[in-house]
Design a protein around this motif. Structure first.
Motif, PDB file in Angstrom:
ATOM      1  N   ASN A 114       0.930  -1.112  -0.073  1.00  0.00           N
ATOM      2  CA  ASN A 114      -0.010  -0.053   0.070  1.00  0.00           C
ATOM      3  C   ASN A 114       0.794   1.325  -0.041  1.00  0.00           C
ATOM      4  O   ASN A 114       2.224   1.324   0.426  1.00  0.00           O
ATOM      5  N   GLU A 145       0.156   0.659  -8.069  1.00  0.00           N
ATOM      6  CA  GLU A 145      -0.597   0.991  -6.807  1.00  0.00           C
ATOM      7  C   GLU A 145      -1.613   1.657  -6.955  1.00  0.00           C
ATOM      8  O   GLU A 145      -2.546   2.031  -6.150  1.00  0.00           O
ATOM      9  N   HIS A 191      -5.704   5.495  -5.214  1.00  0.00           N
ATOM     10  CA  HIS A 191      -4.656   4.273  -5.092  1.00  0.00           C
ATOM     11  C   HIS A 191      -5.851   3.226  -4.895  1.00  0.00           C
ATOM     12  O   HIS A 191      -6.977   3.194  -4.572  1.00  0.00           O
ATOM     13  N   TRP A 192      -5.081   2.026  -5.051  1.00  0.00           N
ATOM     14  CA  TRP A 192      -6.290   0.826  -5.240  1.00  0.00           C
ATOM     15  C   TRP A 192      -6.855   0.659  -3.882  1.00  0.00           C
ATOM     16  O   TRP A 192      -8.121   0.124  -3.594  1.00  0.00           O
ATOM     17  N   ASP A 193      -6.251   0.689  -2.584  1.00  0.00           N
ATOM     18  CA  ASP A 193      -6.873   0.727  -1.505  1.00  0.00           C
ATOM     19  C   ASP A 193      -7.938   1.912  -1.175  1.00  0.00           C
ATOM     20  O   ASP A 193      -8.677   1.649  -0.026  1.00  0.00           O
ATOM     21  N   GLU A 194      -8.149   2.792  -1.836  1.00  0.00           N
ATOM     22  CA  GLU A 194      -8.943   3.804  -1.622  1.00  0.00           C
ATOM     23  C   GLU A 194     -10.104   3.487  -2.335  1.00  0.00           C
ATOM     24  O   GLU A 194     -11.168   4.326  -2.417  1.00  0.00           O
ATOM     25  N   GLU A 224     -12.947   6.500  -1.246  1.00  0.00           N
ATOM     26  CA  GLU A 224     -12.685   6.889   0.026  1.00  0.00           C
ATOM     27  C   GLU A 224     -12.719   8.471   0.377  1.00  0.00           C
ATOM     28  O   GLU A 224     -12.025   8.983  -0.477  1.00  0.00           O
ATOM     29  N   THR A 236      -8.574  -4.361  -7.363  1.00  0.00           N
ATOM     30  CA  THR A 236      -9.391  -4.172  -6.152  1.00  0.00           C
ATOM     31  C   THR A 236     -10.409  -4.903  -5.810  1.00  0.00           C
ATOM     32  O   THR A 236     -10.738  -4.933  -4.650  1.00  0.00           O
ATOM     33  N   ARG A 268      -9.584  -6.417  -2.025  1.00  0.00           N
ATOM     34  CA  ARG A 268      -9.867  -5.386  -0.775  1.00  0.00           C
ATOM     35  C   ARG A 268     -11.232  -5.180  -0.500  1.00  0.00           C
ATOM     36  O   ARG A 268     -11.774  -4.927   0.375  1.00  0.00           O
ATOM     37  N   ASP A 286     -12.900  -8.417   1.164  1.00  0.00           N
ATOM     38  CA  ASP A 286     -12.478  -8.276   2.550  1.00  0.00           C
ATOM     39  C   ASP A 286     -13.461  -7.320   3.367  1.00  0.00           C
ATOM     40  O   ASP A 286     -13.869  -7.658   4.303  1.00  0.00           O
ATOM     41  N   ARG A 287     -13.548  -6.142   2.765  1.00  0.00           N
ATOM     42  CA  ARG A 287     -14.287  -5.120   3.388  1.00  0.00           C
ATOM     43  C   ARG A 287     -15.624  -5.521   3.428  1.00  0.00           C
ATOM     44  O   ARG A 287     -16.530  -5.056   4.463  1.00  0.00           O
TER      45      ARG A 287
END
Length: 266
Positions: free
Chosen positions: A2, A105, A119-122, A152, A177, A180, A183-184
């Protein structure tokens, strides 16, 4: 891996993701934005030319000149289709050239003056539709792919349209994506005991389809899918029957339902 944590930011899309941001890593694929090939005006022109071609075909063919009739009938349509293809490829959209880049990323959109970095985790959720129609006054534009990313800190999603062969871009975004997001969603379901997934309602007892029918959890479910203009429809069949409903994105829905259905406690 991340990106480095940043101070939490909220606001509209440009306030959060248009400011200077950590580098998203090496660029993997580049997708330029181009004008749509088919528009209302294009459809009208092709229809008129087809009518003209039929008239030419009827008039000339009566003189026993079929090869000439066919050539004259097809020539105007061919010229317009090829000309439109060259125009779309060589002339940037009215708002100027822009492009998307899939990076290690994250996803980057940029034009000559500005840049968005996500970013992918957003990416909180992905919504995909096979087709979407935009209205511009008396004209409409049909996009062969529509991708919407819930992000996000921003109430405004990032909408991705206008990319030739956008199915490839969609597949890459989902690939980066999927884990993540699933999982969320699984954590949200575990915490609340319920979750809405498009037209499907997930509870501890099972999943309710668009018509309200409840199908109890089972690791033996059979999942199938169908793409419709309004969205992606997922069908679930078990020993007790079947249900169906539209979901935001097929790969996410399938992975989440498979994980929850195979929980040891179910």
């Amino acid at each position: 891996m991340n990106h480095e944590p940043e101070p939490e930011a909220t606001g509209d899309l440009w306030e959060v993701y248009g400011r200077p941001r950590p580098d998203p890593g090496a660029r993997l694929r580049h997708f330029p934005v181009r004008r749509p090939y088919f528009t209302t005006g294009m459809g009208v022109v092709v229809t008129l030319l087809c009518g003209l071609g039929v008239w030419i075909l009827v008039e000339v063919s009566t003189r026993d000149a079929w090869p000439v009739a066919v050539a004259l009938a097809l020539l105007p349509v061919a010229v317009v289709l090829v000309g439109r293809g060259l125009y779309v490829r060589l002339v940037p959209p009215d708002e100027g050239p822009s492009s998307y880049a899939v990076c290690e990323e994250g996803l980057v959109w940029e034009d000559a003056h500005s840049r968005l970095v996500v970013h992918w985790d957003e990416v909180l959720a992905v919504r995909h539709r096979p087709t979407a129609v935009e209205e511009w006054g008396t004209f409409t534009v049909t996009h062969s792919e529509y991708l919407e990313l819930a992000l996000e800190g921003s109430p405004e999603p990032l909408v991705v349209v206008g990319v030739p062969r956008q199915d490839r871009l969609t597949a890459l975004v989902v690939q980066h994506t999927l884990g993540r997001i699933v999982d969320r969603l699984a954590e949200d379901f575990t915490r609340a005991g319920a979750l809405r997934l498009g037209e499907l309602s997930l509870t501890e007892e099972g999943v309710r389809g668009a018509d309200g029918t409840l199908l109890a959890w089972s690791p033996d479910w059979r999942l199938s899918q169908r793409l419709r203009p309004a969205g992606a429809e997922l069908r679930i069949r078990g020993r007790e029957g079947g249900i169906r409903g539209q979901v935001p994105q097929l790969a996410v829905a399938r992975a989440l339902l498979t994980r929850l259905a195979r929980r040891p406690t179910v």
